[in-house]
Design a protein around this motif. Structure first.
Motif, PDB file in Angstrom:
ATOM      1  N   LEU A   1       0.834  -1.208   0.000  1.00  0.00           N
ATOM      2  CA  LEU A   1       0.000   0.000   0.000  1.00  0.00           C
ATOM      3  C   LEU A   1       0.868   1.258   0.000  1.00  0.00           C
ATOM      4  CD1 LEU A   1      -2.822  -1.032   2.505  1.00  0.00           C
ATOM      5  CD2 LEU A   1      -3.032  -0.725   0.029  1.00  0.00           C
ATOM      6  N   LEU A   2       1.951   1.233   0.758  1.00  0.00           N
ATOM      7  CA  LEU A   2       2.851   2.389   0.772  1.00  0.00           C
ATOM      8  C   LEU A   2       3.481   2.608  -0.597  1.00  0.00           C
ATOM      9  CD1 LEU A   2       4.630   1.888   4.225  1.00  0.00           C
ATOM     10  CD2 LEU A   2       2.914   3.619   3.628  1.00  0.00           C
ATOM     11  N   VAL A   3       3.892   1.530  -1.258  1.00  0.00           N
ATOM     12  CA  VAL A   3       4.494   1.659  -2.588  1.00  0.00           C
ATOM     13  C   VAL A   3       3.472   2.171  -3.594  1.00  0.00           C
ATOM     14  CG1 VAL A   3       5.493   0.356  -4.511  1.00  0.00           C
ATOM     15  CG2 VAL A   3       6.278  -0.057  -2.169  1.00  0.00           C
ATOM     16  N   LEU A   4       2.263   1.610  -3.554  1.00  0.00           N
ATOM     17  CA  LEU A   4       1.219   2.079  -4.480  1.00  0.00           C
ATOM     18  C   LEU A   4       0.907   3.552  -4.240  1.00  0.00           C
ATOM     19  CD1 LEU A   4      -1.234  -0.977  -4.428  1.00  0.00           C
ATOM     20  CD2 LEU A   4       0.216  -0.246  -6.336  1.00  0.00           C
ATOM     21  N   GLY A   5       0.844   3.939  -2.963  1.00  0.00           N
ATOM     22  CA  GLY A   5       0.608   5.360  -2.663  1.00  0.00           C
ATOM     23  C   GLY A   5       1.759   6.225  -3.138  1.00  0.00           C
ATOM     24  N   GLY A   6       3.010   5.724  -2.980  1.00  0.00           N
ATOM     25  CA  GLY A   6       4.168   6.487  -3.445  1.00  0.00           C
ATOM     26  C   GLY A   6       4.171   6.664  -4.954  1.00  0.00           C
ATOM     27  N   VAL A   7       3.815   5.617  -5.689  1.00  0.00           N
ATOM     28  CA  VAL A   7       3.749   5.721  -7.157  1.00  0.00           C
ATOM     29  C   VAL A   7       2.657   6.703  -7.565  1.00  0.00           C
ATOM     30  CG1 VAL A   7       3.248   4.447  -9.273  1.00  0.00           C
ATOM     31  CG2 VAL A   7       4.709   3.422  -7.513  1.00  0.00           C
ATOM     32  N   GLN A   8       1.496   6.641  -6.893  1.00  0.00           N
ATOM     33  CA  GLN A   8       0.411   7.568  -7.204  1.00  0.00           C
ATOM     34  C   GLN A   8       0.832   9.021  -6.938  1.00  0.00           C
ATOM     35  OE1 GLN A   8      -3.189   7.262  -8.304  1.00  0.00           O
ATOM     36  NE2 GLN A   8      -2.310   9.281  -8.644  1.00  0.00           N
ATOM     37  N   TRP A   9       1.518   9.226  -5.832  1.00  0.00           N
ATOM     38  CA  TRP A   9       1.975  10.585  -5.508  1.00  0.00           C
ATOM     39  C   TRP A   9       2.985  11.069  -6.539  1.00  0.00           C
ATOM     40  CZ3 TRP A   9       6.861  12.471  -4.177  1.00  0.00           C
ATOM     41  CH2 TRP A   9       6.893  13.759  -3.667  1.00  0.00           C
TER      42      TRP A   9
ATOM     43  N   ARG B   1      -5.294  13.985 -11.900  1.00  0.00           N
ATOM     44  CA  ARG B   1      -5.995  13.421 -10.755  1.00  0.00           C
ATOM     45  C   ARG B   1      -5.575  11.967 -10.568  1.00  0.00           C
ATOM     46  NH1 ARG B   1      -9.921  14.143 -14.720  1.00  0.00           N
ATOM     47  NH2 ARG B   1     -10.808  12.192 -15.565  1.00  0.00           N
ATOM     48  N   LEU B   2      -6.192  11.312  -9.592  1.00  0.00           N
ATOM     49  CA  LEU B   2      -5.799   9.955  -9.220  1.00  0.00           C
ATOM     50  C   LEU B   2      -5.864   9.007 -10.409  1.00  0.00           C
ATOM     51  CD1 LEU B   2      -7.663   9.575  -5.802  1.00  0.00           C
ATOM     52  CD2 LEU B   2      -5.252  10.082  -6.189  1.00  0.00           C
ATOM     53  N   ASN B   3      -4.884   8.074 -10.439  1.00  0.00           N
ATOM     54  CA  ASN B   3      -4.848   7.066 -11.487  1.00  0.00           C
ATOM     55  C   ASN B   3      -5.848   5.964 -11.135  1.00  0.00           C
ATOM     56  OD1 ASN B   3      -3.743   4.369 -12.585  1.00  0.00           O
ATOM     57  ND2 ASN B   3      -2.625   5.906 -13.777  1.00  0.00           N
ATOM     58  N   ALA B   4      -6.801   5.716 -12.018  1.00  0.00           N
ATOM     59  CA  ALA B   4      -7.879   4.770 -11.727  1.00  0.00           C
ATOM     60  C   ALA B   4      -7.347   3.362 -11.472  1.00  0.00           C
ATOM     61  CB  ALA B   4      -8.876   4.748 -12.885  1.00  0.00           C
ATOM     62  N   GLY B   5      -6.339   2.948 -12.243  1.00  0.00           N
ATOM     63  CA  GLY B   5      -5.783   1.611 -12.058  1.00  0.00           C
ATOM     64  C   GLY B   5      -5.131   1.447 -10.697  1.00  0.00           C
ATOM     65  N   LEU B   6      -4.366   2.470 -10.264  1.00  0.00           N
ATOM     66  CA  LEU B   6      -3.729   2.394  -8.962  1.00  0.00           C
ATOM     67  C   LEU B   6      -4.749   2.427  -7.828  1.00  0.00           C
ATOM     68  CD1 LEU B   6      -0.599   4.668  -9.496  1.00  0.00           C
ATOM     69  CD2 LEU B   6      -0.690   2.171  -9.404  1.00  0.00           C
ATOM     70  N   VAL B   7      -5.809   3.214  -8.018  1.00  0.00           N
ATOM     71  CA  VAL B   7      -6.859   3.270  -6.998  1.00  0.00           C
ATOM     72  C   VAL B   7      -7.522   1.901  -6.847  1.00  0.00           C
ATOM     73  CG1 VAL B   7      -9.113   4.245  -6.430  1.00  0.00           C
ATOM     74  CG2 VAL B   7      -7.292   5.732  -7.257  1.00  0.00           C
ATOM     75  N   ALA B   8      -7.805   1.243  -7.972  1.00  0.00           N
ATOM     76  CA  ALA B   8      -8.407  -0.093  -7.910  1.00  0.00           C
ATOM     77  C   ALA B   8      -7.474  -1.080  -7.233  1.00  0.00           C
ATOM     78  CB  ALA B   8      -8.758  -0.569  -9.319  1.00  0.00           C
ATOM     79  N   ALA B   9      -6.163  -0.962  -7.546  1.00  0.00           N
ATOM     80  CA  ALA B   9      -5.191  -1.858  -6.919  1.00  0.00           C
ATOM     81  C   ALA B   9      -5.143  -1.637  -5.415  1.00  0.00           C
ATOM     82  CB  ALA B   9      -3.807  -1.650  -7.539  1.00  0.00           C
ATOM     83  N   VAL B  10      -5.145  -0.378  -4.994  1.00  0.00           N
ATOM     84  CA  VAL B  10      -5.135  -0.069  -3.561  1.00  0.00           C
ATOM     85  C   VAL B  10      -6.363  -0.655  -2.884  1.00  0.00           C
ATOM     86  CG1 VAL B  10      -5.369   1.793  -1.878  1.00  0.00           C
ATOM     87  CG2 VAL B  10      -3.691   1.980  -3.713  1.00  0.00           C
ATOM     88  N   ALA B  11      -7.523  -0.506  -3.498  1.00  0.00           N
ATOM     89  CA  ALA B  11      -8.755  -1.036  -2.908  1.00  0.00           C
ATOM     90  C   ALA B  11      -8.678  -2.552  -2.744  1.00  0.00           C
ATOM     91  CB  ALA B  11      -9.955  -0.656  -3.782  1.00  0.00           C
ATOM     92  N   ALA B  12      -8.147  -3.238  -3.776  1.00  0.00           N
ATOM     93  CA  ALA B  12      -8.038  -4.696  -3.697  1.00  0.00           C
ATOM     94  C   ALA B  12      -7.080  -5.115  -2.589  1.00  0.00           C
ATOM     95  CB  ALA B  12      -7.575  -5.261  -5.037  1.00  0.00           C
ATOM     96  N   VAL B  13      -5.951  -4.417  -2.462  1.00  0.00           N
ATOM     97  CA  VAL B  13      -4.979  -4.765  -1.422  1.00  0.00           C
ATOM     98  C   VAL B  13      -5.541  -4.481  -0.032  1.00  0.00           C
ATOM     99  CG1 VAL B  13      -2.689  -4.248  -0.499  1.00  0.00           C
ATOM    100  CG2 VAL B  13      -3.010  -4.438  -2.960  1.00  0.00           C
ATOM    101  N   VAL B  14      -6.323  -3.424   0.111  1.00  0.00           N
ATOM    102  CA  VAL B  14      -6.956  -3.130   1.397  1.00  0.00           C
ATOM    103  C   VAL B  14      -7.888  -4.270   1.800  1.00  0.00           C
ATOM    104  CG1 VAL B  14      -8.614  -1.627   2.567  1.00  0.00           C
ATOM    105  CG2 VAL B  14      -6.737  -0.631   1.270  1.00  0.00           C
ATOM    106  N   VAL B  15      -8.639  -4.780   0.829  1.00  0.00           N
ATOM    107  CA  VAL B  15      -9.531  -5.908   1.126  1.00  0.00           C
ATOM    108  C   VAL B  15      -8.718  -7.138   1.532  1.00  0.00           C
ATOM    109  CG1 VAL B  15     -11.231  -7.503   0.167  1.00  0.00           C
ATOM    110  CG2 VAL B  15     -11.348  -5.065  -0.388  1.00  0.00           C
ATOM    111  N   VAL B  16      -7.619  -7.391   0.816  1.00  0.00           N
ATOM    112  CA  VAL B  16      -6.759  -8.525   1.147  1.00  0.00           C
ATOM    113  C   VAL B  16      -6.177  -8.362   2.550  1.00  0.00           C
ATOM    114  CG1 VAL B  16      -4.575  -9.663   0.591  1.00  0.00           C
ATOM    115  CG2 VAL B  16      -6.196  -9.110  -1.226  1.00  0.00           C
TER     116      VAL B  16
END
Length: 433
Positions: free
Chosen positions: A230-238, A247-262
């Motif tokens: 999650l930190l890496v995905l957030g760093g790439v998005q930033w 604005r936010l990258n839709a693919g990265l947002v979806a990836a973050v959501a999936a990892v949060v669920v995991v």
């Protein structure tokens, strides 16, 4: 001309300054510093895919470690310990029964003592066979049990050889010959066989400790790695936002959501860990106590053999007396023996008084006062073993059940996360083509 000038008389440019400009001669350090934006996007894709793949591996492997902390693994270890206890008691009983065989003074008495010996050794070998059946899928334990079975067969052969050379009606001759074999057999069982059986219980304890250590490591991996992702995905998005002002990258947002669920599923699957660690510690303590009681029983039965062997015609009674005292069996507490009753046994061989030896033999054989004292101590220790077994069973039942591990759901979500992240980053990368 009034006003500030620069080298060559030219004024500074008044246009916008490039945010990426650096002083002349400045160089970025490291590999990333030498890459352009498309190169860095490719690195980001590789790092994200690598981390998501590692996390997927953890979600596949860690459920087994989580389940090892549950009731099934602990019950298996407790069952193995119970097997070790049954084997240990059977072998110690065998040693005690074999040590009195040569003291028989009649055919009927010899047959009765032989029956007790055969019953004890058969019980020990039956416990070994049952344990070997249960250990069919545990090669290391099966090898240990096979070694013990071979040792028991070797012990039994020594005793049987002693009985063979002492056959007949000359019981004085039998006492001389068979007692020598009984002594060697007793030393072998005390120095070789019983320590091998005790290692079975030690291995069970090590297995429980290993399950705790493995659980700790996998718990850290299962809960720490998704946080890192999650930190890496957030760093790439930033970084993308800083670079492109989008604005936010839709693919990265979806990836973050999936990892949060995991991460939530992993937290759920390891929710039993704290209670399991407490339960495993309590179980190990009770198994330790049970092992100590088991050793006390072994010492009692070995002491019982010392008493019988002290009456042998071809051994040193003083040495057996010393061995007996070293076992710390004398006293009035539960499981101890009134050693005053044993005095006639230790002095029978040297007294020189007619009838002292025969009287000592009567004390030691079944029905005698010495045998009765040992039987009473044996019963007290056996009662404690039974209570210890109930305590171990209660500790096993207390252990929490392993939660659902979501074996298929988590890898599927991470595959979605990887595809979404790659798609989102690839869309940015394609803009540079």
């Amino acid at each position: 001309m009034a006003g500030a000038t620069t080298l060559g008389g030219m004024r500074p440019e008044s246009g916008p300054v490039d945010a990426g400009a650096r002083p002349a001669g400045w160089r970025r350090a490291g590999v990333l510093g030498r890459l352009d934006t498309p190169g860095r996007l490719m690195v980001a894709v590789g790092v994200v895919v690598l981390l998501l793949g590692a996390l997927a591996g953890v979600t596949v492997v860690s459920p087994r470690a989580a389940e090892a902390l549950g009731q099934d693994a602990a019950a298996a270890s407790a069952s193995n310990s119970a097997s070790a206890r049954d084997i240990y008691q059977g072998i110690a009983d065998t040693d005690a029964a074999a040590s009195v065989l040569f003291l028989a003074t009649s055919l009927a008495q010899r047959d009765a003592l032989m029956g007790l010996y055969v019953e004890a050794v058969d019980r020990a070998q039956s416990a070994l066979s049952a344990a070997m059946v249960r250990a069919y899928d545990d090669p290391a334990r099966l090898a240990r049990l096979t070694t013990i079975a071979d040792e028991v067969r070797a012990y039994r052969k020594v005793v049987d050889d002693g009985l063979t050379v002492g056959l007949g009606d000359d019981f004085a001759k039998q006492a001389v010959l068979a007692s020598a074999y009984a002594r060697e057999a007793s030393f072998y069982i005390s120095d070789v066989v019983l320590p091998s059986v005790m290692r079975l219980g030690t291995e069970d304890q090590e297995r429980l400790a290993r399950a705790q250590r493995d659980g700790q490591l996998w718990r850290i991996a299962a809960l720490g790695l998704p946080v890192l992702v999650l930190l890496v995905l957030g760093g790439v998005q930033w970084w993308l936002w800083r670079r492109t002002r989008r604005r936010l990258n839709a693919g990265l947002v979806a990836a973050v959501a999936a990892v949060v669920v995991v991460l939530g599923l992993l937290v759920s699957s390891w929710s039993h860990y704290a209670a399991a660690e407490v339960g495993f510690t309590a179980l190990a303590s009770r198994m330790d106590s049970e092992g100590a009681t088991q050793q006390q029983l072994g010492a009692l039965l070995s002491g019982r053999a010392d008493v019988s062997l002290a009456l042998g015609a071809s051994v040193d009674p003083v040495k057996h007396h010393q061995d007996f005292l070293a076992r710390d069996l004398c006293g009035s507490a539960a499981g101890q023996v009134n050693c005053t009753a044993l005095t006639p046994v230790w002095t029978a061989r040297q007294s020189g008084v007619a009838g002292d030896y025969d009287a000592a033999v009567d004390l030691v054989l079944p029905g005698g006062n010495v045998e009765t004292a040992f039987a009473s101590a044996r019963e007290q220790i056996s009662d404690r073993l039974d209570q210890g077994e109930r305590d171990v069973d209660a500790a096993v039942q207390w252990l929490p059940a392993t939660p659902v591990q979501h074996r298929l759901l988590m890898p599927a979500l991470l595959l979605v996360a990887a595809l979404a992240a790659v798609a989102g980053l690839w869309a940015r990368l394609s803009e540079y083509s």
